[in-house]
Scaffold this motif. Structure first.
Motif, PDB file in Angstrom:
ATOM      1  N   VAL A   5      13.600 -34.872 -17.896  1.00  0.00           N
ATOM      2  CA  VAL A   5      12.507 -33.922 -17.559  1.00  0.00           C
ATOM      3  C   VAL A   5      11.658 -34.098 -16.266  1.00  0.00           C
ATOM      4  CG1 VAL A   5      10.051 -32.887 -18.447  1.00  0.00           C
ATOM      5  CG2 VAL A   5      11.993 -33.146 -19.734  1.00  0.00           C
ATOM      6  N   GLY A   6      11.432 -35.540 -16.130  1.00  0.00           N
ATOM      7  CA  GLY A   6      10.992 -36.011 -14.900  1.00  0.00           C
ATOM      8  C   GLY A   6      11.779 -35.614 -13.348  1.00  0.00           C
ATOM      9  N   LYS A   7      12.767 -35.713 -13.620  1.00  0.00           N
ATOM     10  CA  LYS A   7      13.828 -35.354 -12.353  1.00  0.00           C
ATOM     11  C   LYS A   7      13.413 -33.801 -12.057  1.00  0.00           C
ATOM     12  CE  LYS A   7      17.339 -38.845 -13.061  1.00  0.00           C
ATOM     13  NZ  LYS A   7      18.610 -38.978 -13.338  1.00  0.00           N
ATOM     14  N   TYR A   8      13.500 -32.905 -12.978  1.00  0.00           N
ATOM     15  CA  TYR A   8      13.322 -31.600 -12.951  1.00  0.00           C
ATOM     16  C   TYR A   8      11.856 -31.293 -12.415  1.00  0.00           C
ATOM     17  CZ  TYR A   8      17.663 -30.090 -14.789  1.00  0.00           C
ATOM     18  OH  TYR A   8      19.156 -29.870 -15.123  1.00  0.00           O
ATOM     19  N   ILE A   9      10.875 -31.894 -12.952  1.00  0.00           N
ATOM     20  CA  ILE A   9       9.540 -31.947 -12.371  1.00  0.00           C
ATOM     21  C   ILE A   9       9.389 -32.218 -10.935  1.00  0.00           C
ATOM     22  CG2 ILE A   9       7.121 -32.718 -12.570  1.00  0.00           C
ATOM     23  CD1 ILE A   9       7.619 -32.946 -15.614  1.00  0.00           C
ATOM     24  N   ILE A  10      10.138 -33.237 -10.443  1.00  0.00           N
ATOM     25  CA  ILE A  10      10.201 -33.860  -9.093  1.00  0.00           C
ATOM     26  C   ILE A  10      10.931 -32.580  -8.344  1.00  0.00           C
ATOM     27  CG2 ILE A  10      11.305 -35.384  -7.518  1.00  0.00           C
ATOM     28  CD1 ILE A  10      11.191 -37.619  -9.632  1.00  0.00           C
ATOM     29  N   VAL A  11      11.958 -32.273  -8.693  1.00  0.00           N
ATOM     30  CA  VAL A  11      12.587 -31.096  -7.976  1.00  0.00           C
ATOM     31  C   VAL A  11      11.719 -29.756  -7.832  1.00  0.00           C
ATOM     32  CG1 VAL A  11      14.389 -29.474  -8.114  1.00  0.00           C
ATOM     33  CG2 VAL A  11      15.109 -32.009  -8.468  1.00  0.00           C
ATOM     34  N   PHE A  12      11.122 -29.511  -8.706  1.00  0.00           N
ATOM     35  CA  PHE A  12      10.203 -28.157  -8.955  1.00  0.00           C
ATOM     36  C   PHE A  12       8.986 -28.653  -7.752  1.00  0.00           C
ATOM     37  CE2 PHE A  12       6.448 -25.994 -10.557  1.00  0.00           C
ATOM     38  CZ  PHE A  12       6.897 -24.893 -10.491  1.00  0.00           C
ATOM     39  N   ILE A  13       8.434 -29.850  -7.905  1.00  0.00           N
ATOM     40  CA  ILE A  13       7.237 -29.714  -7.172  1.00  0.00           C
ATOM     41  C   ILE A  13       7.587 -29.839  -5.807  1.00  0.00           C
ATOM     42  CG2 ILE A  13       5.475 -31.828  -6.356  1.00  0.00           C
ATOM     43  CD1 ILE A  13       5.175 -32.467  -9.289  1.00  0.00           C
ATOM     44  N   ILE A  14       8.850 -30.347  -5.358  1.00  0.00           N
ATOM     45  CA  ILE A  14       9.214 -30.391  -4.006  1.00  0.00           C
ATOM     46  C   ILE A  14       9.560 -29.119  -3.449  1.00  0.00           C
ATOM     47  CG2 ILE A  14      11.263 -31.236  -2.595  1.00  0.00           C
ATOM     48  CD1 ILE A  14      11.541 -33.778  -4.154  1.00  0.00           C
ATOM     49  N   SER A  15      10.178 -28.162  -4.452  1.00  0.00           N
ATOM     50  CA  SER A  15      10.262 -26.879  -4.138  1.00  0.00           C
ATOM     51  C   SER A  15       9.225 -25.954  -3.768  1.00  0.00           C
ATOM     52  CB  SER A  15      11.203 -26.085  -5.050  1.00  0.00           C
ATOM     53  OG  SER A  15      12.408 -26.806  -5.250  1.00  0.00           O
ATOM     54  N   LEU A  16       8.111 -26.316  -4.363  1.00  0.00           N
ATOM     55  CA  LEU A  16       6.858 -25.816  -4.180  1.00  0.00           C
ATOM     56  C   LEU A  16       5.958 -25.927  -2.643  1.00  0.00           C
ATOM     57  CD1 LEU A  16       4.753 -26.388  -7.381  1.00  0.00           C
ATOM     58  CD2 LEU A  16       5.284 -24.195  -6.616  1.00  0.00           C
ATOM     59  N   CYS A  30      14.763 -24.575  -8.369  1.00  0.00           N
ATOM     60  CA  CYS A  30      14.206 -24.619  -7.017  1.00  0.00           C
ATOM     61  C   CYS A  30      13.769 -23.011  -6.458  1.00  0.00           C
ATOM     62  CB  CYS A  30      15.394 -25.054  -6.301  1.00  0.00           C
ATOM     63  SG  CYS A  30      15.579 -26.716  -6.423  1.00  0.00           S
ATOM     64  N   LEU A  31      14.530 -22.245  -7.256  1.00  0.00           N
ATOM     65  CA  LEU A  31      14.118 -20.799  -6.809  1.00  0.00           C
ATOM     66  C   LEU A  31      12.599 -20.334  -7.424  1.00  0.00           C
ATOM     67  CD1 LEU A  31      17.183 -18.469  -7.499  1.00  0.00           C
ATOM     68  CD2 LEU A  31      16.126 -18.678  -5.331  1.00  0.00           C
ATOM     69  N   ILE A  32      12.411 -20.857  -8.502  1.00  0.00           N
ATOM     70  CA  ILE A  32      11.017 -20.711  -9.228  1.00  0.00           C
ATOM     71  C   ILE A  32      10.220 -21.260  -8.420  1.00  0.00           C
ATOM     72  CG2 ILE A  32       9.830 -20.697 -11.164  1.00  0.00           C
ATOM     73  CD1 ILE A  32      12.402 -20.395 -12.914  1.00  0.00           C
ATOM     74  N   GLY A  33      10.369 -22.523  -7.919  1.00  0.00           N
ATOM     75  CA  GLY A  33       9.322 -23.212  -7.324  1.00  0.00           C
ATOM     76  C   GLY A  33       9.124 -22.841  -5.912  1.00  0.00           C
ATOM     77  N   ASN A  34      10.147 -22.203  -5.179  1.00  0.00           N
ATOM     78  CA  ASN A  34       9.804 -21.500  -3.793  1.00  0.00           C
ATOM     79  C   ASN A  34       9.544 -20.232  -3.956  1.00  0.00           C
ATOM     80  OD1 ASN A  34      12.049 -21.640  -0.996  1.00  0.00           O
ATOM     81  ND2 ASN A  34       9.801 -22.038  -1.156  1.00  0.00           N
ATOM     82  N   ILE A  35       9.660 -19.595  -4.742  1.00  0.00           N
ATOM     83  CA  ILE A  35       9.146 -18.267  -5.009  1.00  0.00           C
ATOM     84  C   ILE A  35       7.766 -18.133  -5.436  1.00  0.00           C
ATOM     85  CG2 ILE A  35       9.545 -15.897  -6.293  1.00  0.00           C
ATOM     86  CD1 ILE A  35      12.326 -16.255  -6.063  1.00  0.00           C
ATOM     87  N   LEU A  36       7.247 -19.108  -6.342  1.00  0.00           N
ATOM     88  CA  LEU A  36       6.001 -18.954  -6.946  1.00  0.00           C
ATOM     89  C   LEU A  36       4.965 -18.802  -5.838  1.00  0.00           C
ATOM     90  CD1 LEU A  36       4.950 -19.011  -9.601  1.00  0.00           C
ATOM     91  CD2 LEU A  36       4.639 -21.507  -9.510  1.00  0.00           C
TER      92      LEU A  36
END
Length: 170
Positions: free
Chosen positions: A21-32, A59-65
């Motif tokens: 979960v932490g890894k996915y959070i890191i990826v999401f934050i970086i994508s934002l 990453c799509l969700i993080g960059n599109i948000l």
């Protein structure tokens, strides 16, 4: 350069990188984040050993948000921030960066915006593309669609690079 910044950001979240979960959070934050965006998120997910397709969706969700927020709110926010000490310089820098790149979008409008966001080169991406679209007063709905399609295209290109070409090197 993006790979170095991404590696540094991943190292900042060191403790989080220990759990899935932490890894996915890191990826999401970086994508934002501006500059890194989806490109950095996919590189980070490759570095962290995450599955390709789940990473792509996150990453799509993080960059599109941020796209609608940039398109609808950046002009009033910038007008307000210009009057603040120290922050006004940052706003001027952002506007100057957008001004230097606007020619790439101005001629072709929405197709130009799509290509600007979709071809992952340094200085391009959803943040800068949407900033330019907002400063040019392009139609927000059409700009949002062009930017989202551009993010999808950039994601596919970066999947190939991060998990294909670069994935075999890392």
């Amino acid at each position: 350069m993006t790979d170095k910044i991404t590696s540094f950001v991943v190292s900042l979240f060191g403790a989080w990188a220990g759990t899935l979960v932490g890894k996915y959070i890191i990826v999401f934050i970086i994508s934002l984040m501006p500059i890194l965006e989806l490109r950095g998120g996919l590189l980070a997910s490759s570095i962290l050993g995450l599955p390709m397709w789940q990473s792509y969706i996150i990453c799509l969700i993080g960059n599109i948000l941020p796209i609608p927020f940039i398109l609808w709110f950046i002009n009033p926010i910038f007008r307000h921030m210009k009057n603040l000490p120290h922050i006004g310089k940052f706003v001027s820098w952002c506007e100057k960066k957008a001004e230097n790149k606007k020619e790439q979008i101005e001629k072709l409008k929405y197709i130009g915006l799509f290509l600007f966001v979709g071809i992952p080169l340094p200085g391009t991406g959803a943040w800068t593309g949407c900033l330019i679209a907002a400063l040019l007063n392009l139609d927000k709905k059409k700009s949002m669609l062009a930017a989202i399609l551009g993010v999808i295209m950039a994601g596919i290109i970066m999947l190939i690079l991060s998990y294909g070409v670069l994935g075999s090197v890392i």
